[in-house]
Write an enzyme that holds these catalytic residues in place. Structure first.
Site, PDB file in Angstrom:
ATOM      1  N   SER A  77      45.138 -19.036  30.479  1.00  9.48           N
ATOM      2  CA  SER A  77      44.172 -19.621  31.410  1.00  9.48           C
ATOM      3  C   SER A  77      44.344 -21.122  31.533  1.00  9.48           C
ATOM      4  O   SER A  77      44.860 -21.773  30.640  1.00  9.48           O
ATOM      5  CB  SER A  77      42.743 -19.388  30.921  1.00  9.48           C
ATOM      6  OG  SER A  77      42.526 -18.052  30.618  1.00  9.48           O
TER       7      SER A  77
HETATM    8  N1  SAH Z   1      43.791 -16.188  24.904  1.00  5.51           N
HETATM    9  C1  SAH Z   1      45.129 -16.173  25.417  1.00  5.51           C
HETATM   10  C2  SAH Z   1      45.184 -15.688  26.847  1.00  5.51           C
HETATM   11  C3  SAH Z   1      45.658 -14.331  26.838  1.00  5.51           C
HETATM   12  S1  SAH Z   1      45.948 -13.471  28.333  1.00  5.51           S
HETATM   13  C4  SAH Z   1      45.807 -17.519  25.312  1.00  5.51           C
HETATM   14  O1  SAH Z   1      45.150 -18.497  24.971  1.00  5.51           O
HETATM   15  O2  SAH Z   1      47.016 -17.581  25.535  1.00  5.51           O
HETATM   16  C5  SAH Z   1      45.188 -11.959  27.880  1.00  5.51           C
HETATM   17  C6  SAH Z   1      45.800 -11.262  26.703  1.00  5.51           C
HETATM   18  O3  SAH Z   1      45.023 -10.095  26.436  1.00  5.51           O
HETATM   19  C7  SAH Z   1      47.218 -10.761  26.944  1.00  5.51           C
HETATM   20  O4  SAH Z   1      48.069 -11.239  25.963  1.00  5.51           O
HETATM   21  C8  SAH Z   1      47.085  -9.230  26.872  1.00  5.51           C
HETATM   22  O5  SAH Z   1      48.227  -8.599  26.333  1.00  5.51           O
HETATM   23  C9  SAH Z   1      45.873  -9.084  25.981  1.00  5.51           C
HETATM   24  N2  SAH Z   1      45.196  -7.802  26.047  1.00  5.51           N
HETATM   25  C10 SAH Z   1      44.902  -7.045  27.129  1.00  5.51           C
HETATM   26  N3  SAH Z   1      44.238  -5.932  26.766  1.00  5.51           N
HETATM   27  C11 SAH Z   1      44.082  -5.997  25.416  1.00  5.51           C
HETATM   28  C12 SAH Z   1      43.459  -5.156  24.445  1.00  5.51           C
HETATM   29  N4  SAH Z   1      42.851  -4.012  24.766  1.00  5.51           N
HETATM   30  N5  SAH Z   1      43.509  -5.539  23.156  1.00  5.51           N
HETATM   31  C13 SAH Z   1      44.104  -6.691  22.779  1.00  5.51           C
HETATM   32  N6  SAH Z   1      44.704  -7.525  23.655  1.00  5.51           N
HETATM   33  C14 SAH Z   1      44.683  -7.180  24.951  1.00  5.51           C
END
Ligand code: SAH
Length: 231
Positions: A77
């Site tokens: 983000s």
């Molecule tokens: N907080 C992160 C942003 C991540 S984007 C940062 O600072 O970089 C969203 C993330 O959620 C992705 O890596 C995706 O693989 C993960 N994601 C999606 N569904 C998920 C689930 N059910 N359990 C764990 N991670 C999940």
């Protein structure tokens, strides 16, 4: 600088601070000037080297007001969104926080400088691994990561004072509500696969829940048992 000193500098969290000015400008113009007032959030984001969490070829964009691609088709983000979500959690030093969606590890790193302990769940092993290497290199030692379906939370470590979900859900997962401590806060983007609103849920001391709607946002989908299906 002596070799020894140089080596130590490379491994400190503020390493390669050729980007310090960019980071200070990000804090000043994108965050403080845009409604982020929580000093702990501003201080933490002023410290975490965001460029170390993005793809090498994207490093020059790390402090711009844009979301950036990471691997596995996911995105990190833009800074103001991380700041807004973190601020909304009204964190205290002694809090234990659960993050769903480790991704690059950036948001977990920001949290780790504010609270006592961060648990973060990621569904892609590759992302979890890369984030863990970064945490080790930068000495963020109070973050624990596991590869699992985060829609189910991390029951063994519950209850949490705060939970932050950084992927978009069709509804608030029941498992996460159940793992929120009395007085706890949960923030999560809820909506369709393409557009959502940030929902802030509070758990009262008696266990009841209240919720309010904050900003419109756009996140990658939360895929799992209490999220979206694979496609
Ligand atoms: N907080 C992160 C942003 C991540 S984007 C940062 O600072 O970089 C969203 C993330 O959620 C992705 O890596 C995706 O693989 C993960 N994601 C999606 N569904 C998920 C689930 N059910 N359990 C764990 N991670 C999940």
């Amino acid at each position: 600088m002596s070799d020894k000193k140089k080596k130590a500098a490379e491994h400190s969290p503020e390493a390669s601070d050729d980007r310090r000015l960019e980071r200070q400008n990000m804090v000043k113009y994108q965050l403080a000037a845009e409604g982020i007032y929580d000093q702990a959030v501003l201080k933490s984001m002023g410290k975490v080297p965001r460029h170390r969490f993005v793809l090498e070829e994207m490093q020059s964009l790390a402090y711009e007001a844009v979301p950036l691609p990471i691997t596995n088709g996911q995105t990190i983000s833009q800074p103001i969104v991380v700041a807004m979500m973190t601020q909304a959690l009204e964190l205290k030093k002694e809090d234990k926080v659960l993050e769903i969606g480790t991704g690059s590890g950036y948001a977990a790193a920001v949290l780790s400088l504010i609270v006592q302990k961060v648990y973060s769940v990621e569904r892609f092993a590759e992302l979890a691994k890369t984030a863990q290497v970064r945490f080790r290199e930068l000495h963020y030692d109070n973050i624990e990561v596991k590869v699992a379906d985060g829609t189910l939370g991390w029951p063994e470590k519950a209850p949490f004072d705060a939970i932050v979900v950084t992927a978009a859900a069709p509804k608030v997962p029941e498992s996460l509500l159940a793992q929120l401590a009395p007085g706890g806060r949960l923030i999560i983007p809820v909506g369709t696969r393409w557009s959502q609103e940030l929902i802030l849920v509070r758990r009262g001391q008696e266990g009841g829940f209240t919720s309010e709607t904050l900003e419109p946002v756009r996140f990658v989908p939360l895929v799992g048992a209490e999220g979206w299906s694979e496609e």
